[in-house]
Write an enzyme that holds these catalytic residues in place. Structure first.
Site, PDB file in Angstrom:
ATOM      1  N   ASP A 284      -5.177  -1.697   3.495  1.00 28.62           N
ATOM      2  CA  ASP A 284      -3.198  -1.813   3.297  1.00 28.62           C
ATOM      3  C   ASP A 284      -2.861   0.100   3.215  1.00 28.62           C
ATOM      4  OD1 ASP A 284      -3.856  -4.307   1.363  1.00 28.62           O
ATOM      5  OD2 ASP A 284      -2.610  -3.554  -0.217  1.00 28.62           O
TER       6      ASP A 284
ATOM      7  N   LYS B 123       2.399  -9.609   1.189  1.00 23.33           N
ATOM      8  CA  LYS B 123       1.865  -9.761  -0.044  1.00 23.33           C
ATOM      9  C   LYS B 123       3.041  -9.048  -0.889  1.00 23.33           C
ATOM     10  CE  LYS B 123      -0.968  -6.563  -1.989  1.00 23.33           C
ATOM     11  NZ  LYS B 123      -2.312  -5.383  -2.277  1.00 23.33           N
TER      12      LYS B 123
ATOM     13  N   LYS C  34       3.336  -6.181   3.716  1.00 17.88           N
ATOM     14  CA  LYS C  34       3.185  -6.487   2.505  1.00 17.88           C
ATOM     15  C   LYS C  34       4.622  -6.032   2.479  1.00 17.88           C
ATOM     16  CE  LYS C  34       0.627  -3.576  -1.742  1.00 17.88           C
ATOM     17  NZ  LYS C  34      -0.853  -3.030  -1.476  1.00 17.88           N
TER      18      LYS C  34
END
Length: 319
Positions: A156, A255, A219
């Site tokens: 991430d 996400k 995300k």
């Protein structure tokens, strides 16, 4: 079976700069989510179990230790009490979280724990100077490589907010391409830090640039900003994913992360995914929820569905 990778594409500045978002329209659409769409009883239980499988069970605290990461891994491997699953007829369904998400220094310990308990669950790690990203590019790329070498299967990363705020899309694209290369076989989730981008138009443009650079997921947030996962932002990002898929044929995951703590919130996010992207995204290959406290409330609601009362704190093992 893992999802196919996003190969990325050349940066299309005409596409990126041509985006304009109608904010009042976005807000009106977001306000309808969760108000007219509800699921009850066994259907709610089924949706909550699906939500469990999409959780990136997360700990990102300064006082993380091997011990609490081990506990997190055990919880991710067996997120719901066996008796609850048995009552729901799901004892043999192998209900597990989507991944365990930790800091880079905790990756080795998480991988070792999951191997020891015999569960094939990916370890995700935040990297590239999380949460600010205010580090030299060489340092950020090195962090990715070290983390992948330690066994992380998902990275991430955080984008360079200054480049996004200055509309330096070429610079942002080049950095993200380098990060994608550093990830190697590990999937790259690009954190936009939406609370620091200034406008919905910029959120959409940053989403496109990240996908063009090869991000496998986009995300919302690090969870450390003032504004994190909120429905208007989720709607804008999902629309960007939908347009990217329509133009390229490539599916990119989504996400939301930060502030999602209640079971009812997870249901709303699942509803948004179903309506905006379709059933092909309703799985943990294409949709994740970044959360640390959400699982506890979901298990609490499942307990109530099965036993007709809410569990005492001592009755539910927490991560």
């Amino acid at each position: 079976m893992e999802a196919e990778r996003n190969p990325g594409m050349s940066l299309d500045l005409a596409w990126v700069n041509g985006v304009q978002i109608n904010l009042p329209s976005v807000k009106r659409r977001a306000e309808t989510m969760g108000t007219r769409r509800t699921v009850k009883k066994q259907w709610q239980a089924a949706w909550l179990l699906r939500a469990v499988t999409c959780i990136d069970l997360t700990t990102l605290a300064g006082d993380d230790t091997d011990a609490n990461v081990q506990r997190l891994c055990h919880k991710a491997a067996r997120p719901v009490r066996h008796d609850i699953l048995s009552q729901l007829g799901m004892a043999d369904a192998e209900i597990r979280c989507g991944a365990v998400c930790v800091y880079p220094a905790r990756v080795k310990g998480a991988v070792k724990t999951l191997e020891k308990i015999g569960v094939d669950l990916p370890v995700a790690a935040v990297a590239t100077g999380f949460p600010s990203g205010q580090y030299h590019l060489k340092t950020r790329l090195k962090e990715i490589k070290l983390t992948v070498a330690d066994g992380a299967r998902e990275i991430d990363i955080v984008i360079n907010r200054e480049m996004a705020l200055n509309n330096n899309w070429q610079g942002l694209y080049d950095e993200l391409v380098a990060m994608r290369k550093a990830c190697g076989k590990a999937h790259m989730k690009a954190i936009l830090a939406v609370g620091e981008l200034g406008s919905m138009t910029r959120v959409y443009r940053a989403s496109l640039v990240a996908m063009m650079a090869g991000a496998d997921f986009i995300k919302t947030s690090t969870g450390k900003e003032g504004v994190n996962a909120i429905l208007p932002v989720g709607l804008v990002m999902c629309r960007a994913i939908r347009e990217y898929h329509q133009r390229t044929g490539v599916k990119v995951g989504f996400k939301p992360a930060g502030g999602i703590r209640q079971a009812k919130d997870a249901l709303v996010w699942l509803s948004l995914i179903k309506e905006e992207l379709g059933d092909a995204w309703l799985n943990n290959h294409m949709f994740r929820i970044g959360a640390s406290g959400l699982l506890g409330d979901i298990e609490r609601q499942l307990f109530h569905h099965v036993y007709g009362r809410y569990a005492a704190g001592s009755e539910l093992p927490m991560a």
